[in-house]
Design a protein around this motif. Sequence first.
Motif, PDB file in Angstrom:
ATOM      1  N   GLU A 147       0.817  -1.216   0.000  1.00  0.00           N
ATOM      2  CA  GLU A 147       0.000   0.000   0.000  1.00  0.00           C
ATOM      3  C   GLU A 147       0.850   1.265   0.000  1.00  0.00           C
ATOM      4  OE1 GLU A 147      -2.336  -0.465   3.471  1.00  0.00           O
ATOM      5  OE2 GLU A 147      -3.521  -2.147   2.690  1.00  0.00           O
ATOM      6  N   GLY A 148       2.169   1.075   0.062  1.00  0.00           N
ATOM      7  CA  GLY A 148       3.059   2.230   0.056  1.00  0.00           C
ATOM      8  C   GLY A 148       3.134   2.955   1.382  1.00  0.00           C
ATOM      9  N   LYS A 149       2.652   2.310   2.450  1.00  0.00           N
ATOM     10  CA  LYS A 149       2.656   2.949   3.769  1.00  0.00           C
ATOM     11  C   LYS A 149       3.924   2.649   4.563  1.00  0.00           C
ATOM     12  CE  LYS A 149      -2.386   2.820   4.218  1.00  0.00           C
ATOM     13  NZ  LYS A 149      -3.529   2.304   5.027  1.00  0.00           N
ATOM     14  N   PHE A 150       4.734   1.737   4.048  1.00  0.00           N
ATOM     15  CA  PHE A 150       5.952   1.366   4.768  1.00  0.00           C
ATOM     16  C   PHE A 150       7.035   1.012   3.772  1.00  0.00           C
ATOM     17  CE2 PHE A 150       8.498  -2.211   6.551  1.00  0.00           C
ATOM     18  CZ  PHE A 150       9.204  -1.477   7.490  1.00  0.00           C
ATOM     19  N   ASN A 151       8.212   1.590   3.972  1.00  0.00           N
ATOM     20  CA  ASN A 151       9.355   1.303   3.116  1.00  0.00           C
ATOM     21  C   ASN A 151      10.509   0.829   3.989  1.00  0.00           C
ATOM     22  OD1 ASN A 151      11.381   1.124   1.283  1.00  0.00           O
ATOM     23  ND2 ASN A 151      11.322   3.271   0.625  1.00  0.00           N
ATOM     24  N   PRO A 152      10.819  -0.466   3.972  1.00  0.00           N
ATOM     25  CA  PRO A 152      11.874  -0.996   4.837  1.00  0.00           C
ATOM     26  C   PRO A 152      13.207  -0.292   4.669  1.00  0.00           C
ATOM     27  CG  PRO A 152      10.628  -2.780   3.847  1.00  0.00           C
ATOM     28  CD  PRO A 152      10.194  -1.521   3.163  1.00  0.00           C
ATOM     29  N   LEU A 156      16.921   1.238   7.315  1.00  0.00           N
ATOM     30  CA  LEU A 156      18.209   0.554   7.247  1.00  0.00           C
ATOM     31  C   LEU A 156      19.285   1.340   7.975  1.00  0.00           C
ATOM     32  CD1 LEU A 156      18.197  -0.576   3.512  1.00  0.00           C
ATOM     33  CD2 LEU A 156      17.612  -1.903   5.536  1.00  0.00           C
ATOM     34  N   LYS A 157      20.151   0.608   8.650  1.00  0.00           N
ATOM     35  CA  LYS A 157      21.279   1.226   9.334  1.00  0.00           C
ATOM     36  C   LYS A 157      22.530   0.501   8.870  1.00  0.00           C
ATOM     37  CE  LYS A 157      23.166   2.327  13.867  1.00  0.00           C
ATOM     38  NZ  LYS A 157      22.979   2.248  15.319  1.00  0.00           N
ATOM     39  N   ASN A 158      23.271   1.127   7.963  1.00  0.00           N
ATOM     40  CA  ASN A 158      24.444   0.480   7.389  1.00  0.00           C
ATOM     41  C   ASN A 158      25.690   1.268   7.761  1.00  0.00           C
ATOM     42  OD1 ASN A 158      22.961  -1.527   5.803  1.00  0.00           O
ATOM     43  ND2 ASN A 158      22.227   0.259   4.681  1.00  0.00           N
ATOM     44  N   ILE A 159      26.649   0.577   8.287  1.00  0.00           N
ATOM     45  CA  ILE A 159      27.904   1.211   8.672  1.00  0.00           C
ATOM     46  C   ILE A 159      29.021   0.572   7.863  1.00  0.00           C
ATOM     47  CG2 ILE A 159      29.486   1.663  10.580  1.00  0.00           C
ATOM     48  CD1 ILE A 159      27.136   1.299  12.471  1.00  0.00           C
ATOM     49  N   ASP A 165      30.470  -6.387   2.275  1.00  0.00           N
ATOM     50  CA  ASP A 165      29.362  -5.483   2.551  1.00  0.00           C
ATOM     51  C   ASP A 165      28.468  -6.054   3.641  1.00  0.00           C
ATOM     52  OD1 ASP A 165      30.285  -3.833   0.595  1.00  0.00           O
ATOM     53  OD2 ASP A 165      28.968  -4.672  -0.964  1.00  0.00           O
ATOM     54  N   ARG A 166      27.994  -5.165   4.513  1.00  0.00           N
ATOM     55  CA  ARG A 166      27.036  -5.573   5.529  1.00  0.00           C
ATOM     56  C   ARG A 166      25.677  -5.768   4.882  1.00  0.00           C
ATOM     57  NH1 ARG A 166      27.779  -4.173  10.945  1.00  0.00           N
ATOM     58  NH2 ARG A 166      25.713  -3.238  11.103  1.00  0.00           N
ATOM     59  N   LYS A 167      24.956  -6.767   5.352  1.00  0.00           N
ATOM     60  CA  LYS A 167      23.624  -7.007   4.821  1.00  0.00           C
ATOM     61  C   LYS A 167      22.695  -5.870   5.220  1.00  0.00           C
ATOM     62  CE  LYS A 167      23.715 -12.051   4.671  1.00  0.00           C
ATOM     63  NZ  LYS A 167      23.072 -13.299   5.152  1.00  0.00           N
ATOM     64  N   GLU A 168      21.823  -5.515   4.300  1.00  0.00           N
ATOM     65  CA  GLU A 168      20.853  -4.470   4.582  1.00  0.00           C
ATOM     66  C   GLU A 168      19.629  -5.093   5.240  1.00  0.00           C
ATOM     67  OE1 GLU A 168      19.956  -2.405   1.020  1.00  0.00           O
ATOM     68  OE2 GLU A 168      21.859  -1.328   0.978  1.00  0.00           O
ATOM     69  N   ILE A 169      19.405  -4.723   6.473  1.00  0.00           N
ATOM     70  CA  ILE A 169      18.228  -5.214   7.191  1.00  0.00           C
ATOM     71  C   ILE A 169      17.599  -4.055   7.951  1.00  0.00           C
ATOM     72  CG2 ILE A 169      19.054  -7.584   7.448  1.00  0.00           C
ATOM     73  CD1 ILE A 169      19.912  -6.944  10.248  1.00  0.00           C
ATOM     74  N   PRO A 170      16.274  -4.063   8.122  1.00  0.00           N
ATOM     75  CA  PRO A 170      15.570  -2.960   8.801  1.00  0.00           C
ATOM     76  C   PRO A 170      15.739  -3.031  10.322  1.00  0.00           C
ATOM     77  CG  PRO A 170      14.005  -4.635   8.149  1.00  0.00           C
ATOM     78  CD  PRO A 170      15.341  -5.066   7.599  1.00  0.00           C
ATOM     79  N   LEU A 194       9.841 -11.237   4.222  1.00  0.00           N
ATOM     80  CA  LEU A 194       9.768  -9.953   3.517  1.00  0.00           C
ATOM     81  C   LEU A 194      10.842  -9.831   2.443  1.00  0.00           C
ATOM     82  CD1 LEU A 194       9.134  -7.621   6.581  1.00  0.00           C
ATOM     83  CD2 LEU A 194       7.499  -8.238   4.808  1.00  0.00           C
ATOM     84  N   GLY A 195      11.609 -10.912   2.263  1.00  0.00           N
ATOM     85  CA  GLY A 195      12.603 -10.901   1.200  1.00  0.00           C
ATOM     86  C   GLY A 195      14.023 -10.626   1.642  1.00  0.00           C
ATOM     87  N   TYR A 196      14.272 -10.522   2.948  1.00  0.00           N
ATOM     88  CA  TYR A 196      15.626 -10.279   3.443  1.00  0.00           C
ATOM     89  C   TYR A 196      16.316 -11.616   3.713  1.00  0.00           C
ATOM     90  CZ  TYR A 196      14.249  -5.423   4.177  1.00  0.00           C
ATOM     91  OH  TYR A 196      13.814  -4.137   3.990  1.00  0.00           O
ATOM     92  N   ASP A 197      17.468 -11.819   3.097  1.00  0.00           N
ATOM     93  CA  ASP A 197      18.237 -13.044   3.303  1.00  0.00           C
ATOM     94  C   ASP A 197      19.079 -12.854   4.561  1.00  0.00           C
ATOM     95  OD1 ASP A 197      19.561 -15.412   3.123  1.00  0.00           O
ATOM     96  OD2 ASP A 197      20.935 -14.767   1.532  1.00  0.00           O
ATOM     97  N   VAL A 198      18.495 -13.176   5.708  1.00  0.00           N
ATOM     98  CA  VAL A 198      19.152 -12.884   6.979  1.00  0.00           C
ATOM     99  C   VAL A 198      19.015 -14.075   7.927  1.00  0.00           C
ATOM    100  CG1 VAL A 198      17.068 -11.801   7.901  1.00  0.00           C
ATOM    101  CG2 VAL A 198      19.287 -11.203   8.867  1.00  0.00           C
TER     102      VAL A 198
END
Length: 218
Positions: A147-152, A156-159, A165-170, A194-198
């Motif tokens: 619905e476009g109400k949430f964008n993971p 994201l917090k990437n350092i 590369d660090r995995k991108e996770i919410p 949700l599609g995150y390979d974690v």
Amino acid sequence: MKKTIIYTRVSTQKESQSTSLKRQKEELLSYALENELKVIKTVEEKESGFNESRPGIIEVLDLIKKRKVEILLVQDSSRLGRGNAKMAIIHQVEKMGAEIHTLADKGAIALNDLEKMILEILSVVENYQQELRNQNISRAMKNKIAEGKFNPSDNLKNIDQGGRDRKEIPLKEIIRLRKLDLTFKDIAATLRGLGYDVSKSTVHRRYQEYQKNNEIVL
């Protein structure tokens, strides 16, 4: 020596019951000494065994949850409670990884076949409810994304620390789900939906980093 908490209980506020509390405490302290158990606290209570929300037993469960206690020592299983309350308390203690010892059993609590079956049913139902909760959370998050109400990606917090590369996770979702008492395994499963390979270990590591950076102590 295993860290032990002694729990004594009588069902009424009558003054005559104080003698029973004193006797329970003395006998349990003697048992702990003989069996080299380290008693860190004694909790006394004058409450009905049918009440599973007794202040004393809640204090005991809280210490077990915080890993400050390894053994809960009582005179006999009826001191934990009566009927459903007793089974609910036994289930919680075992789920948190502690042992229940009784003076009557001279060691680990002895359950009859019916009690064992009840505990198995409680465990199955609880696991099923957890799975349903995880599925509902995952479904709700997918609907918000659609619905476009949430964008993971907003969370994201990437350092950049060099190397791979660090995995991108919410991260914010990990924090939110932890506040809902989901385990790291459950959170990882939800994010994979949700599609995150974690993996569970990655989720755990990121949460620990968050705690350290924000000086949060569980």
